[in-house]
Motif scaffolding. Structure first.
Motif, PDB file in Angstrom:
ATOM      1  N   LYS A  83      11.696   7.908  -7.990  1.00 47.38           N
ATOM      2  CA  LYS A  83      11.345   8.619  -6.767  1.00 47.38           C
ATOM      3  C   LYS A  83      10.869   7.635  -5.692  1.00 47.38           C
ATOM      4  O   LYS A  83      11.216   7.772  -4.526  1.00 47.38           O
ATOM      5  CB  LYS A  83      10.232   9.626  -7.084  1.00 47.38           C
ATOM      6  N   GLU A 105       1.832   1.826  -3.425  1.00 49.99           N
ATOM      7  CA  GLU A 105       0.656   2.242  -4.199  1.00 49.99           C
ATOM      8  C   GLU A 105       0.291   3.692  -3.883  1.00 49.99           C
ATOM      9  O   GLU A 105      -0.077   4.456  -4.774  1.00 49.99           O
ATOM     10  CB  GLU A 105      -0.517   1.310  -3.902  1.00 49.99           C
ATOM     11  N   ALA A 106       0.410   4.052  -2.609  1.00 50.13           N
ATOM     12  CA  ALA A 106       0.129   5.443  -2.228  1.00 50.13           C
ATOM     13  C   ALA A 106       1.077   6.381  -2.963  1.00 50.13           C
ATOM     14  O   ALA A 106       0.670   7.435  -3.458  1.00 50.13           O
ATOM     15  CB  ALA A 106       0.273   5.606  -0.717  1.00 50.13           C
ATOM     16  N   ALA A 107       2.331   5.978  -3.068  1.00 50.48           N
ATOM     17  CA  ALA A 107       3.310   6.807  -3.783  1.00 50.48           C
ATOM     18  C   ALA A 107       2.964   6.910  -5.262  1.00 50.48           C
ATOM     19  O   ALA A 107       3.086   7.973  -5.874  1.00 50.48           O
ATOM     20  CB  ALA A 107       4.705   6.229  -3.602  1.00 50.48           C
ATOM     21  N   LYS A 108       2.485   5.796  -5.837  1.00 51.34           N
ATOM     22  CA  LYS A 108       2.073   5.836  -7.251  1.00 51.34           C
ATOM     23  C   LYS A 108       0.909   6.808  -7.435  1.00 51.34           C
ATOM     24  O   LYS A 108       0.857   7.553  -8.399  1.00 51.34           O
ATOM     25  CB  LYS A 108       1.651   4.441  -7.716  1.00 51.34           C
ATOM     26  N   LEU A 109      -0.034   6.767  -6.481  1.00 52.22           N
ATOM     27  CA  LEU A 109      -1.177   7.684  -6.561  1.00 52.22           C
ATOM     28  C   LEU A 109      -0.735   9.123  -6.339  1.00 52.22           C
ATOM     29  O   LEU A 109      -1.402  10.056  -6.780  1.00 52.22           O
ATOM     30  CB  LEU A 109      -2.229   7.296  -5.517  1.00 52.22           C
ATOM     31  N   ASP A 110       0.385   9.294  -5.646  1.00 50.41           N
ATOM     32  CA  ASP A 110       0.940  10.638  -5.462  1.00 50.41           C
ATOM     33  C   ASP A 110       1.796  11.034  -6.662  1.00 50.41           C
ATOM     34  O   ASP A 110       2.566  11.991  -6.591  1.00 50.41           O
ATOM     35  CB  ASP A 110       1.787  10.685  -4.176  1.00 50.41           C
ATOM     36  N   ASP A 111       1.687  10.255  -7.735  1.00 45.42           N
ATOM     37  CA  ASP A 111       2.366  10.561  -8.991  1.00 45.42           C
ATOM     38  C   ASP A 111       3.897  10.527  -8.864  1.00 45.42           C
ATOM     39  O   ASP A 111       4.598  11.310  -9.507  1.00 45.42           O
ATOM     40  CB  ASP A 111       1.915  11.919  -9.536  1.00 45.42           C
ATOM     41  N   ALA A 112       4.413   9.620  -8.034  1.00 48.16           N
ATOM     42  CA  ALA A 112       5.865   9.494  -7.917  1.00 48.16           C
ATOM     43  C   ALA A 112       6.372   8.525  -8.986  1.00 48.16           C
ATOM     44  O   ALA A 112       5.750   7.504  -9.250  1.00 48.16           O
ATOM     45  CB  ALA A 112       6.228   8.976  -6.532  1.00 48.16           C
ATOM     46  N   LYS A 154      13.062   7.943  -2.563  1.00 48.79           N
ATOM     47  CA  LYS A 154      12.456   8.734  -1.494  1.00 48.79           C
ATOM     48  C   LYS A 154      11.592   7.899  -0.546  1.00 48.79           C
ATOM     49  O   LYS A 154      11.350   8.299   0.582  1.00 48.79           O
ATOM     50  CB  LYS A 154      11.600   9.856  -2.088  1.00 48.79           C
ATOM     51  N   VAL A 155      11.083   6.759  -1.053  1.00 53.84           N
ATOM     52  CA  VAL A 155      10.186   5.977  -0.210  1.00 53.84           C
ATOM     53  C   VAL A 155      10.858   4.693   0.286  1.00 53.84           C
ATOM     54  O   VAL A 155      10.925   4.432   1.481  1.00 53.84           O
ATOM     55  CB  VAL A 155       8.874   5.637  -0.955  1.00 53.84           C
ATOM     56  N   GLU A 197       0.822  -1.217   0.000  1.00 62.53           N
ATOM     57  CA  GLU A 197       0.000   0.000   0.000  1.00 62.53           C
ATOM     58  C   GLU A 197       0.851   1.261   0.000  1.00 62.53           C
ATOM     59  O   GLU A 197       0.467   2.271  -0.589  1.00 62.53           O
ATOM     60  CB  GLU A 197      -0.919   0.042   1.230  1.00 62.53           C
ATOM     61  N   VAL A 198       1.991   1.214   0.686  1.00 63.24           N
ATOM     62  CA  VAL A 198       2.836   2.412   0.753  1.00 63.24           C
ATOM     63  C   VAL A 198       3.325   2.766  -0.655  1.00 63.24           C
ATOM     64  O   VAL A 198       3.331   3.937  -1.051  1.00 63.24           O
ATOM     65  CB  VAL A 198       4.027   2.178   1.711  1.00 63.24           C
ATOM     66  N   PRO A 204      14.826   5.049   2.170  1.00 64.08           N
ATOM     67  CA  PRO A 204      14.817   5.453   3.583  1.00 64.08           C
ATOM     68  C   PRO A 204      14.245   4.365   4.492  1.00 64.08           C
ATOM     69  O   PRO A 204      14.683   4.195   5.622  1.00 64.08           O
ATOM     70  CB  PRO A 204      13.911   6.693   3.591  1.00 64.08           C
ATOM     71  N   MET A 205      13.262   3.614   3.961  1.00 64.07           N
ATOM     72  CA  MET A 205      12.675   2.563   4.790  1.00 64.07           C
ATOM     73  C   MET A 205      13.633   1.390   4.954  1.00 64.07           C
ATOM     74  O   MET A 205      13.529   0.622   5.904  1.00 64.07           O
ATOM     75  CB  MET A 205      11.354   2.080   4.179  1.00 64.07           C
TER      76      MET A 205
END
Lengths: 281, 345
Positions: free
Chosen positions: A186, A175-182, A190-191, A172-173, A194-195
């Protein structure tokens, strides 16, 4: 009342035993390092003296300057730094996208690629060094540091470890980034990176130590003094004109080990820090 | 404008057909809730609207434009996930601003919008915290803020409240309704919880096995279910359906809250029952009753002891008639006569 006293005594004994055992283990691990440092500060007579002294009677710091005079240790050190850092940086450039692709994308032949990566981990250097040597020889690269770098820029263990780590990141994290157009880049930088910081630090540390300590490969691939790395150079101390000068050899070893100790101390703190912040369940 | 259309959509995972042929129209500005049991295809439908899953066949339109080949980030939508899906390494501020950053919104405007949204959802004092230092409700708010800040045409939510405790859930439900009113944007909300669906939606899309059973307002769905499935999905306890009381496989349904222990004037039928169990809920009591036609549920304020025998009265105006195929059929005069004669025996 008596049994109560006995319990207290027993308790004290076990605690004392506990401390003693831990102390013994620490001594076993620390002593070689101590011996190395202490010998590196003795003069030759004291270094060879029997029974040996634990603490040097006088400190001979000039042993270190001597090492730099006997062999071009500054050159070795420079080579080691160049090779280790370059390998480390290039490994990250290869490992991170490889692990991202293997963990998060579906494509034909993915399993085969991953199998090949693991296979790379299983073949020992001693089998591949000859063809690799000839290859570099034909490419006329043996007079450079490149043969010490190129074969190590892929790190199968690193790819494997980072892939496992990336796979644990909740879908989901991403997917959330994809929906944020990353973009993929990126998402990776960026996601996911760092994790995956604990894994990245661990891989970097292991990679740095193994490249820094690598003896076999630089020994085979380099023939000129100017290309030698520290482990080869320090080993050469023993067979050079300083034969049996253990204080000088140990001084060379201190120079060899010190950077790793520093890196380890810095990185282990980082690893602990990275492990303490965790993601959201 | 945030209209959504799905035309002849089919979705298949390997050989598994999840959705056979789905046609769905979602009006601009509506609060549409997709509801149904797990595995009914509601989440898949939502994911196809987001673009995180592609339909095997068929077309998807947002705002009248076909979006099959548009990436999720370019569809002008925002989604709130069940487990929030926040970026754990970023602060609340970075989490919310990430989408704007990718859309190349200038820094000043970004900061202004983040600040604005955080005032609305009450996150201003937590802007520099990491998600791991927030409570469940606060994380939910961050997820909402992250969606709102993008000013999307459509909000999509996949069971966003199911990780919260009951009290917080009720509170967030009210806040979401208010938010929808304030923004006037299309909301598409997925849940398996009929209470959530009934309380929030202006349109409910009831799904089962990958197709739409009924699409209507909550009131309409409650008052006029088109099948046994729709009738029993909404309402607790679920509607009583007498499956073998009537000839020709017809079924008779009535809601537990519509039957009465008190004699009534209106045309009705009478059934002899025995009280099996009694659940005191405060304002009302739920009875489970044994009858000739099986167990019936009743929800009433009428007090009667456990084990007692009684007559219950069901008015014709609260009855639903279903055919053999479980579809609703009209309760006309012939049917009434038939029912009367069956229950007069």
């Amino acid at each position: 009342m008596q049994t109560y006293d006995r319990d207290i005594i027993l308790n004290k004994i076990t605690r004392a035993l506990n401390v003693i055992l831990k102390a013994i283990v620490i001594v076993i691990f620390i002593f070689p390092f101590y011996w190395m440092v202490s010998t590196s500060l003795k003069d030759l007579t004291e270094a060879l003296q029997f029974p040996p002294t634990l603490i040097p009677s006088s400190f001979h710091w000039e042993n270190f300057t001597h090492v730099f005079e006997v062999v071009p240790i500054a050159q070795y050190f420079k080579n080691s730094v160049i090779v280790s850092i370059t390998v480390l940086v290039l490994q990250y450039l290869i490992i991170v996208p490889a692990a991202y692709s293997l963990s998060r994308h579906e494509y034909r032949g993915k399993k085969l690629f991953f199998g090949l990566v693991l296979l790379g981990q299983m073949i020992p250097q001693q089998i591949t060094f000859l063809p690799v040597y000839f290859m570099f020889s034909r490419m006329k690269l043996l007079g450079t540091l490149i043969p010490l770098i190129i074969p190590f820029i892929s790190n199968p263990f690193g790819i494997f470890m980072l892939r496992q780590y990336f796979m644990q990141i909740p879908q989901e994290v991403i997917e959330a980034a994809k929906l944020d157009d990353a973009s993929n880049m990126k998402i990776m930088f960026k996601v996911m990176m760092p994790m995956a910081k604990p894994a990245l630090v661990t891989i970097g540390l292991l990679s740095f130590i193994s490249t820094w300590n690598n003896y076999f490969w630089p020994l085979i691939m380099t023939s000129s003094e100017t290309l030698r790395t520290l482990p080869v150079g320090v080993a050469a101390l023993k067979s050079s004109e300083t034969l049996q000068m253990w204080n000088i050899i140990m001084a060379g070893n201190v120079v060899l080990v010190l950077p790793i100790l520093i890196v380890y101390i810095v990185a282990s703190k980082k690893i602990r820090n990275s492990f303490t912040y965790s993601g959201i369940k | 404008m945030g209209t959504i259309q799905l035309k002849n959509v089919k979705k298949q995972f390997d050989k598994d057909v999840v959705i056979e042929n789905l046609n769905l129209d979602i009006e601009d500005g509506s609060f549409t809730v997709l509801v149904g049991p797990s595995g009914c295809g509601k989440s898949t439908t939502l994911r196809m609207i987001t673009g995180l899953d592609d339909p095997t066949e068929g077309d998807i339109y947002i705002d009248g434009q076909k979006v099959n080949d548009v990436t999720p980030g370019k569809r002008d939508i925002a989604m709130v996930f069940q487990n929030y899906a926040l970026y754990p390494t970023m602060t609340v501020r970075q989490n919310i601003a990430f989408g704007l950053e990718n859309k190349k919104v200038p820094k000043e405007e970004r900061d202004r919008r983040v600040k604005e949204i955080c005032e609305i959802v009450g996150l201003t004092e937590y802007l520099d915290r990491k998600p791991s230092k927030l409570s469940g409700g606060q994380r939910q708010r961050v997820a909402l803020a992250r969606a709102m800040v993008k000013q999307p045409k459509v909000f999509l939510m996949d069971e966003p409240l199911s990780n919260l405790d009951a009290k917080l859930r009720a509170q967030m439900r009210v806040e979401l309704i208010e938010l929808h009113k304030k923004l006037g944007t299309t909301f598409v909300y997925v849940t398996h919880d009929q209470t959530e669906a009934m309380s929030m939606a202006d349109t409910i899309v009831l799904m089962k096995d990958g197709y739409i059973v009924q699409q209507s307002s909550p009131r309409e769905l409650y008052n006029n279910p088109n099948s046994v499935y729709a009738a029993q999905f909404i309402g607790t306890p679920q509607m009583n359906v007498l499956r073998d009381a009537l000839p020709d496989g017809k079924m008779l349904g009535f809601r537990p809250e519509k039957l009465s222990f008190r004699e009534m004037e209106a045309p009705h039928i009478t059934l002899r029952v025995q009280v099996a169990t009694k659940e005191m809920l405060g304002s009302e009591i739920i009875y489970s009753l044994n009858s000739k036609y099986g167990t019936l549920m009743a929800k009433t304020d009428y007090e009667i002891g456990g084990g007692a025998e009684a007559d219950i009265y069901v008015p014709f105006s609260s009855m639903y008639l279903f055919g053999q195929d479980e579809k609703r059929i009209e309760l006309d005069d012939t049917a009434r006569e038939q029912i009367k004669s069956v229950f007069a025996e």
